[in-house]
Design an enzyme around this catalytic site. Sequence first.
Site, PDB file in Angstrom:
ATOM      1  N   ASP A  67      20.340  12.479  74.498  1.00  0.00           N
ATOM      2  CA  ASP A  67      19.939  11.216  73.870  1.00  0.00           C
ATOM      3  C   ASP A  67      18.688  10.347  74.397  1.00  0.00           C
ATOM      4  O   ASP A  67      18.349   9.344  73.801  1.00  0.00           O
ATOM      5  CB  ASP A  67      21.152  10.401  73.430  1.00  0.00           C
ATOM      6  CG  ASP A  67      21.683   9.754  74.884  1.00  0.00           C
ATOM      7  OD1 ASP A  67      21.575  10.586  76.001  1.00  0.00           O
ATOM      8  OD2 ASP A  67      22.344   8.798  74.884  1.00  0.00           O
ATOM      9  N   ASN A  68      18.290  10.588  75.465  1.00  0.00           N
ATOM     10  CA  ASN A  68      17.260   9.952  76.211  1.00  0.00           C
ATOM     11  C   ASN A  68      15.919  10.607  75.939  1.00  0.00           C
ATOM     12  O   ASN A  68      15.006  10.482  76.822  1.00  0.00           O
ATOM     13  CB  ASN A  68      17.432   9.481  77.708  1.00  0.00           C
ATOM     14  CG  ASN A  68      18.473   8.626  77.774  1.00  0.00           C
ATOM     15  OD1 ASN A  68      18.756   7.865  76.819  1.00  0.00           O
ATOM     16  ND2 ASN A  68      19.373   8.680  79.014  1.00  0.00           N
ATOM     17  N   ASP A  77      13.255   5.534  77.015  1.00  0.00           N
ATOM     18  CA  ASP A  77      14.292   5.183  77.640  1.00  0.00           C
ATOM     19  C   ASP A  77      13.951   5.026  79.181  1.00  0.00           C
ATOM     20  O   ASP A  77      14.439   5.778  80.103  1.00  0.00           O
ATOM     21  CB  ASP A  77      15.564   6.130  77.392  1.00  0.00           C
ATOM     22  CG  ASP A  77      16.898   5.490  77.889  1.00  0.00           C
ATOM     23  OD1 ASP A  77      17.236   5.258  79.196  1.00  0.00           O
ATOM     24  OD2 ASP A  77      17.843   5.317  76.935  1.00  0.00           O
TER      25      ASP A  77
END
Length: 390
Positions: A67-68, A77
């Site tokens: 998710d980064n 991120d």
Amino acid sequence: DTAGGDPWDIEYPEADWGEDDHLPATPKGDSAVARYAAVYREIVLRTARLVAQWQCLGFCHGVLNTDNMSILGITIDYGPFGFMEAYDPDHICNGSDDAGRYRYSAQPEICKWNLRKLAEALDPTLPQTVSLPILEAEYDGTFRREYEDRMLQKLGFLAPISREEDLEMLQDLLSVMESTGADWTDTFRALARVGRGDDLDLVEKQIVDNCCSAEAMAKRFERKADVYPLNLFPENAQKFADLAREDPEELSDILQGPAFSDTETGLQEVAAKSALAETLRQQAATMRQLSPADKRSSDQAQWGAWLEAYQARMAREPDAYHSAGHMDGVNPSFVLRNWVCQTVISEAQEGRYEGVQEVMALLERPYADLPPGCRFAGSAAPEWATDLCV
């Protein structure tokens, strides 16, 4: 969030991938799977090129969870990231990354793993029988070409003389940088002086001046030793033996490696990591026995030999001075180092903001020569900085 529906069910202005500002155009006559496959391929290529750029700049992301990462192939991120200072392929910028999963050298493979997870998430809309062959066919080769091309440019090797010999010289350079604790950013910046015809002894001095001290090298070995054993104490031996037998996939996740086919292979890997940790502790003890003069003498010998070979290679460039100018355009003179951040943060906490303004000005022109008198020139980290943890 598609709430369990089609992961590709996204509204676009013209209801077509080709109308998006960031993703590639795909022929409207193609099937949905063909269009999605084209987009996935683009994501693979962008990701491979991005991580190659990270490696060439010594950039460590720190938290490469799925998710980064962005499908656009851009860095997002910014958490416990950092620019590597002394070259160490196992450098860990995130203080909470106890196992070194996201260490510098692991970034390319972690990004590939994340792309594989993306392929799994998109199945069955884009079947893995289509996406995974794209990943295997495109990622490794794209990363390798991008990385090698950029690294050779960092060395000023613009003429196609012998790629094999140039890559060998690059590997020799990385070996010397690792063994001497040479600064990643400053070393590549200094090498342009060779192309300009500067005295080789002065170039050597600039590089050696920014190499780690023996104490800093010892601390680096100790930090790595703390990572490699992964709490492999005798009382845990049976636990790992059971995992190797019953759940080799979980054991491979713990050890950050490929799945083990049998118990013996798994236990051998456990023993190897434990032995490596002991070797690193011995290296730390040996390093602490070196006097500053002995450490510098060793560094000078290694750099002197490599620089002579490099000077001879640069002499084969059609225009070494032009190559040096090109090097300045791909090797920054300034990166945002943790100790620089801490220095100006501490000043700002006392109400002095000149340091913040100075750093901001340098970051606006990272490839320009540092201004005369810049206090961040000669950027070997101070001793107190070796204990910084982000």
